[in-house]
Write a protein that holds these residues in place. Structure first.
Motif, PDB file in Angstrom:
ATOM      1  N   LYS A  38       0.896  -1.329  -0.001  1.00 35.15           N
ATOM      2  CA  LYS A  38      -0.076  -0.030   0.081  1.00 35.15           C
ATOM      3  C   LYS A  38       0.990   1.188  -0.084  1.00 35.15           C
ATOM      4  O   LYS A  38       2.049   1.110   0.580  1.00 35.15           O
ATOM      5  N   ASP A  39       0.459   2.349  -0.773  1.00 33.24           N
ATOM      6  CA  ASP A  39       1.167   3.396  -0.853  1.00 33.24           C
ATOM      7  C   ASP A  39       1.577   4.150   0.848  1.00 33.24           C
ATOM      8  O   ASP A  39       2.732   4.753   0.682  1.00 33.24           O
ATOM      9  N   LYS A 179      -7.472   3.894  -6.389  1.00 25.38           N
ATOM     10  CA  LYS A 179      -7.420   3.523  -4.793  1.00 25.38           C
ATOM     11  C   LYS A 179      -8.816   4.197  -4.217  1.00 25.38           C
ATOM     12  O   LYS A 179      -9.420   3.692  -3.293  1.00 25.38           O
TER      13      LYS A 179
END
Ligand code: SF4
Length: 209
Positions: A38-39, A179
């Motif tokens: 995940k970012d 997202k």
């Protein structure tokens, strides 16, 4: 589909952390860390790593275990730590510590696949490339921009339909869209800014009638 309108809808989206970087070292390392991660996790891990190892030379001095500790909990952190170690060694020995600017050279580096290589070229070196990851592949097909089976085909077909001036920004726009709205399962089409032009949305709406 009106491509200019599409990008107009996406222009205010916040870009992922790694795509906002301009330093080739940061984009390269961040791109590798971001795979299957995940970012938010990538951002923290990259910042932690850079705080301790701000350049290639320093990173190369760290043993794999130390790199592992700094990048945890990114996905596949053990493998990525080993690849980063090999990568820094190769860059120092073969490229005098500089990040190469050619696609084939980047692809020959340990841990660097096409997604990371095109991200480095477009985000850090400002070259006209399209970085296609799973978000870009899925969304391009849902929107009806392309009809493809894999990321390589998507990259090739997108280059035919998207004006070159937009190539660099596709990845960051679609990653954020993916997202926020266009999730792999259950996309939130009702709230999506592209709902009026999207093929997937139109098909879903007509089959519900
Ligand atoms: S309308 Fe739905 S399927 Fe189309 S891009 Fe938006 S979220 Fe994805």
């Amino acid at each position: 589909m009106d491509i200019e309108e599409l990008f107009h809808h996406l222009e205010d989206f916040e870009r992922p952390y790694v795509s906002r970087q301009r330093n080739p070292f940061l984009v390269l390392i961040g791109g590798i860390l971001s795979t299957r991660t995940k970012d938010e996790v990538t951002e923290k891990a990259l910042k932690r790593l850079i705080e301790h190892a701000p350049d290639l030379k320093k990173l190369n001095e760290f043993p794999v275990e130390k790199i592992e500790e700094l990048i945890y909990p990114v996905g596949f952190y053990h493998t990525k730590a080993k690849k980063l170690k090999m990568l820094t060694k190769t860059l120092l020995e073969k490229y005098k510590g500089k990040i190469p600017q050619k696609l084939d050279q980047l692809l020959s580096l340990p841990g660097v696949g096409r997604k990371v290589a095109t991200l480095v070229l477009s985000a850090a070196f400002d070259k006209d490339e399209i970085c296609v990851d799973t978000h870009v592949h899925r969304i391009s097909n849902r929107l009806g921009l392309v009809k493809t089976k894999n990321v390589l085909e998507t990259e090739r077909e997108l280059k035919k339909v998207i004006p070159q001036k937009h190539w660099k920004e596709i990845n960051s726009c679609f990653v954020t869209l993916g997202k926020r709205f266009c999730h792999p399962k259950r996309p939130m089409c009702t709230y999506c800014p592209l709902k009026n032009t999207c093929h997937y949305r139109r098909r879903a709406a007509s089959s519900a009638k």
